[in-house]
Design a protein around this motif. Sequence first.
Motif, PDB file in Angstrom:
ATOM      1  N   PHE A   1       0.908  -1.219   0.208  1.00 10.17           N
ATOM      2  CA  PHE A   1      -0.051   0.123   0.002  1.00 10.17           C
ATOM      3  C   PHE A   1       0.950   1.116   0.092  1.00 10.17           C
ATOM      4  CE2 PHE A   1      -0.272  -1.593   4.344  1.00 10.17           C
ATOM      5  CZ  PHE A   1       0.563  -0.474   5.084  1.00 10.17           C
ATOM      6  N   GLN A   2       2.199   1.315   0.385  1.00 13.62           N
ATOM      7  CA  GLN A   2       3.105   2.350   0.316  1.00 13.62           C
ATOM      8  C   GLN A   2       3.258   2.801  -1.064  1.00 13.62           C
ATOM      9  OE1 GLN A   2       6.581   2.652   2.520  1.00 13.62           O
ATOM     10  NE2 GLN A   2       5.719   1.695   4.201  1.00 13.62           N
ATOM     11  N   ARG A   3       3.009   2.034  -2.030  1.00 14.03           N
ATOM     12  CA  ARG A   3       2.871   2.561  -3.458  1.00 14.03           C
ATOM     13  C   ARG A   3       1.782   3.374  -3.817  1.00 14.03           C
ATOM     14  NH1 ARG A   3       4.812  -3.316  -6.055  1.00 14.03           N
ATOM     15  NH2 ARG A   3       6.772  -3.420  -4.852  1.00 14.03           N
ATOM     16  N   LEU A   4       0.662   3.422  -3.141  1.00 10.30           N
ATOM     17  CA  LEU A   4      -0.323   3.952  -3.490  1.00 10.30           C
ATOM     18  C   LEU A   4      -0.232   5.635  -2.976  1.00 10.30           C
ATOM     19  CD1 LEU A   4      -3.121   1.629  -2.473  1.00 10.30           C
ATOM     20  CD2 LEU A   4      -2.276   2.118  -4.822  1.00 10.30           C
ATOM     21  N   GLY A   5      -0.311   6.655  -3.963  1.00 10.13           N
ATOM     22  CA  GLY A   5      -0.213   7.971  -3.732  1.00 10.13           C
ATOM     23  C   GLY A   5      -1.302   8.512  -2.455  1.00 10.13           C
ATOM     24  N   ALA A   6      -2.380   7.799  -2.514  1.00  9.09           N
ATOM     25  CA  ALA A   6      -3.395   7.831  -1.557  1.00  9.09           C
ATOM     26  C   ALA A   6      -3.044   7.574   0.078  1.00  9.09           C
ATOM     27  CB  ALA A   6      -4.609   6.980  -1.776  1.00  9.09           C
ATOM     28  N   TRP A   7      -2.273   6.648   0.024  1.00 12.06           N
ATOM     29  CA  TRP A   7      -1.753   6.056   1.316  1.00 12.06           C
ATOM     30  C   TRP A   7      -0.723   7.458   1.613  1.00 12.06           C
ATOM     31  CZ3 TRP A   7       3.539   5.434   3.227  1.00 12.06           C
ATOM     32  CH2 TRP A   7       3.584   5.041   4.628  1.00 12.06           C
ATOM     33  N   ARG A   8       0.129   7.725   0.933  1.00  7.73           N
ATOM     34  CA  ARG A   8       1.362   8.847   1.363  1.00  7.73           C
ATOM     35  C   ARG A   8       0.541  10.190   1.690  1.00  7.73           C
ATOM     36  NH1 ARG A   8       3.517   6.117  -2.926  1.00  7.73           N
ATOM     37  NH2 ARG A   8       3.353   7.773  -4.396  1.00  7.73           N
ATOM     38  N   GLN A   9      -0.625  10.610   0.782  1.00  7.36           N
ATOM     39  CA  GLN A   9      -1.137  11.826   1.203  1.00  7.36           C
ATOM     40  C   GLN A   9      -2.096  11.600   2.322  1.00  7.36           C
ATOM     41  OE1 GLN A   9      -1.113  14.635  -0.342  1.00  7.36           O
ATOM     42  NE2 GLN A   9      -2.718  15.506   0.849  1.00  7.36           N
ATOM     43  N   GLY A  10      -2.651  10.601   2.612  1.00  8.23           N
ATOM     44  CA  GLY A  10      -3.578  10.189   3.735  1.00  8.23           C
ATOM     45  C   GLY A  10      -2.626  10.189   5.132  1.00  8.23           C
ATOM     46  N   VAL A  11      -1.365   9.623   5.130  1.00 11.46           N
ATOM     47  CA  VAL A  11      -0.626   9.795   6.345  1.00 11.46           C
ATOM     48  C   VAL A  11      -0.106  11.163   6.351  1.00 11.46           C
ATOM     49  CG1 VAL A  11       1.379   8.925   6.962  1.00 11.46           C
ATOM     50  CG2 VAL A  11       0.015   7.319   6.131  1.00 11.46           C
ATOM     51  N   PHE A  12       0.236  11.764   5.544  1.00  9.17           N
ATOM     52  CA  PHE A  12       0.459  13.398   5.510  1.00  9.17           C
ATOM     53  C   PHE A  12      -0.558  14.029   6.341  1.00  9.17           C
ATOM     54  CE2 PHE A  12       0.279  17.419   3.933  1.00  9.17           C
ATOM     55  CZ  PHE A  12       1.013  18.221   4.507  1.00  9.17           C
ATOM     56  N   GLU A  13      -1.685  13.761   5.726  1.00 11.14           N
ATOM     57  CA  GLU A  13      -2.848  14.659   6.224  1.00 11.14           C
ATOM     58  C   GLU A  13      -3.176  14.369   7.635  1.00 11.14           C
ATOM     59  OE1 GLU A  13      -6.195  14.785   3.333  1.00 11.14           O
ATOM     60  OE2 GLU A  13      -4.995  15.432   1.840  1.00 11.14           O
ATOM     61  N   VAL A  14      -3.157  13.093   7.967  1.00  7.18           N
ATOM     62  CA  VAL A  14      -3.475  12.451   9.440  1.00  7.18           C
ATOM     63  C   VAL A  14      -2.746  13.076  10.407  1.00  7.18           C
ATOM     64  CG1 VAL A  14      -3.860  10.558  10.724  1.00  7.18           C
ATOM     65  CG2 VAL A  14      -5.030  10.606   8.554  1.00  7.18           C
ATOM     66  N   LEU A  15      -1.310  12.909  10.065  1.00  3.33           N
ATOM     67  CA  LEU A  15      -0.362  13.294  10.867  1.00  3.33           C
ATOM     68  C   LEU A  15      -0.119  15.145  11.206  1.00  3.33           C
ATOM     69  CD1 LEU A  15       2.714  10.977  10.236  1.00  3.33           C
ATOM     70  CD2 LEU A  15       1.185  11.034  12.071  1.00  3.33           C
ATOM     71  N   ASP A  16      -0.578  15.772   9.701  1.00  2.00           N
ATOM     72  CA  ASP A  16      -0.696  16.878   9.798  1.00  2.00           C
ATOM     73  C   ASP A  16      -1.825  17.561  10.774  1.00  2.00           C
ATOM     74  OD1 ASP A  16      -0.063  19.714   9.143  1.00  2.00           O
ATOM     75  OD2 ASP A  16      -1.776  19.614   7.921  1.00  2.00           O
ATOM     76  N   LEU A  17      -3.007  16.894  10.671  1.00  3.75           N
ATOM     77  CA  LEU A  17      -3.873  17.121  11.817  1.00  3.75           C
ATOM     78  C   LEU A  17      -3.597  16.970  13.312  1.00  3.75           C
ATOM     79  CD1 LEU A  17      -7.106  17.768  11.881  1.00  3.75           C
ATOM     80  CD2 LEU A  17      -7.453  15.299  11.621  1.00  3.75           C
TER      81      LEU A  17
END
Length: 200
Positions: free
Chosen positions: A51-67
């Motif tokens: 799943f790390q290959r999915l841009g959605a995972w990387r974007q999602g992790v960034f957004e959750v941690l940013d929040l």
Amino acid sequence: MLVWINGPFGGGKTHTAHELHRRLPSSVVCDPEHVGFGLHRMTPPALRSDFQRLGAWRQGVFEVLDLALSGHEGVVIAPMTLVEPAYYDQILGRLRESGHEVRHFALVAGRETVLGRLRQRGLSRGLKREEFAVSRLDECLERLRAPKFAEHIETDRLTVQQVADRIAEAAGLRLAPDTDGALRRRLRRIGVTLRHIRLG
């Protein structure tokens, strides 16, 4: 502050994260793996891969941690294997650019040490249950030793408590004393292991 705990699969990231959380008031564990599990549940089985290959995972992790970093007053702890430099930049680099304090630690150890930990994690099935982790082990250990993934902590001869102490000292965090006896420590580790068993 974000404390990202990197390392190979079976390297002790999750146990270390929960030890820090236990001894660090107001901290929270935000596990990026859960974003990946959610994406896998939304994907037909035949299409599931790393799943790390999915841009959605990387974007999602960034957004959750940013929040979490923007809205939570305590330390945020993220245990996750991350060995692709571009992915590191897309998550940790962007968080730094957004003004967050990010501390990254890679837990590294000898191959046999990690294999021993994976055997324990695999319970009665041993390494048969950890095929993916074993298949990625050499690549992870080699990549994590690069300067990009510093700060490195050699864990071969360290307990989980000692690794947590080193991270806290390097990050300028003050942990509560470790007052657990051997039995309570063992029970805590078993509890963390059971809560993170992957059933498929």
